[in-house]
Design an enzyme around this catalytic site. Structure first.
Site, PDB file in Angstrom:
ATOM      1  N   VAL A  17       1.187  -0.720  -0.356  1.00 29.79           N
ATOM      2  CA  VAL A  17      -0.159  -0.021   0.150  1.00 29.79           C
ATOM      3  C   VAL A  17       1.244   1.361  -0.199  1.00 29.79           C
ATOM      4  O   VAL A  17       0.316   1.814   0.116  1.00 29.79           O
ATOM      5  CB  VAL A  17      -0.744  -0.066   0.914  1.00 29.79           C
ATOM      6  N   CYS A  18       2.221   0.683   0.891  1.00 31.75           N
ATOM      7  CA  CYS A  18       2.755   2.059   1.273  1.00 31.75           C
ATOM      8  C   CYS A  18       3.792   2.591  -0.372  1.00 31.75           C
ATOM      9  O   CYS A  18       3.768   4.193  -0.871  1.00 31.75           O
ATOM     10  CB  CYS A  18       3.756   1.814   2.120  1.00 31.75           C
ATOM     11  N   VAL A  19       4.188   1.344  -1.285  1.00 26.31           N
ATOM     12  CA  VAL A  19       4.717   1.993  -2.288  1.00 26.31           C
ATOM     13  C   VAL A  19       4.303   2.167  -3.633  1.00 26.31           C
ATOM     14  O   VAL A  19       4.753   2.760  -4.378  1.00 26.31           O
ATOM     15  CB  VAL A  19       5.611   0.051  -2.166  1.00 26.31           C
TER      16      VAL A  19
ATOM     17  N   ILE B 166       2.765   6.337  -1.160  1.00 24.86           N
ATOM     18  CA  ILE B 166       3.857   7.663  -1.450  1.00 24.86           C
ATOM     19  C   ILE B 166       3.772   8.188  -3.441  1.00 24.86           C
ATOM     20  O   ILE B 166       4.007   9.373  -2.506  1.00 24.86           O
ATOM     21  CB  ILE B 166       5.195   6.657  -1.162  1.00 24.86           C
TER      22      ILE B 166
END
Length: 225
Positions: free
Chosen positions: A101-103, A107
């Site tokens: 989810v972050c990558v 971001i």
């Protein structure tokens, strides 16, 4: 006012006095209703997040982070004090636990909106996670974030900043130590003004770039004109 309340007042003060108190109470309730309707909500309080995940740290939201001179964030092999990171800047601070989810979403969403954020007065988007500096630097390179980028990735190597915010997640006894919850906040000249926290790390509902743009507009309504 209910009949039972009126009866209690009559018993306590007599019928005549009870009627006077009932009328007075009605006037007070009416005045209170007018106050509740009130005027417009101050810009800084629009869309305030009152969810339990935020309210448990509500008393610590508006604080000067730069007062903690003992804490450091890492950018590659360079150690930065919180004053060096935040002082004299308008910053969107983003915390991410790590993972797809972050990558793939969190971001990159800020990278895609970096020009828009810059036009609104955001000096930096600082994405922070609890990890080794070399791993965070590798992620920044993978995402194409070079020198001069408005979006920067920093390592909270020892978890000091996430503990300061009260947003650590997981067991301290774990091999890698506790991670951070997914959060995003607005920091003005070192002072944390607003903070939003996802209910679960897999969520991306209130800390994504578009949500923070809307929050920024509430805090700085003139920035978008």
């Amino acid at each position: 006012m209910s009949q039972s309340a009126q009866s209690l007042i009559r018993l306590a003060f007599g019928v005549a006095k009870g009627q006077q108190h009932i009328q007075q109470a009605k006037r007070l309730f009416g005045a209170a209703a007018e106050l509740r309707r009130g005027g417009p909500v101050p810009d800084g309080h629009l869309n305030s997040d009152l969810s339990p995940t935020v309210c448990h740290i509500g008393l610590g939201r508006r604080r000067d982070l730069t007062l903690r001179q003992d804490l450091r964030l890492w950018q590659g092999d360079k150690q930065l004090t919180l004053a060096e990171v935040f002082k004299g800047k308008n910053v969107v601070l983003v915390g991410f636990p790590g993972g797809p989810v972050c990558v793939e979403q969190h971001i990159p969403g800020y990278i895609a909106q970096s020009e828009k954020l810059g036009s609104m007065g955001v000096d930096k988007v600082l994405c922070v996670t609890v990890d080794l500096p070399e791993q965070v630097a590798g992620l920044a390179a993978k995402l194409g974030l070079g020198s001069g980028s408005k979006v920067e990735l920093l390592a909270d190597r020892n978890g000091g900043v996430v503990r300061l915010l009260g947003l650590e997640m997981g067991s301290p006894e774990a091999a890698a130590g506790p991670k951070c919850q997914r959060y995003a906040g607005v920091v003005e000249d070192g002072v944390l003004l607003k903070l939003r926290v996802e209910s679960t790390p897999a969520d991306l509902k209130v800390t994504d770039a578009k949500s923070m743009i809307e929050l920024w507009k509430c805090i700085y309504p003139n920035a978008c004109k």
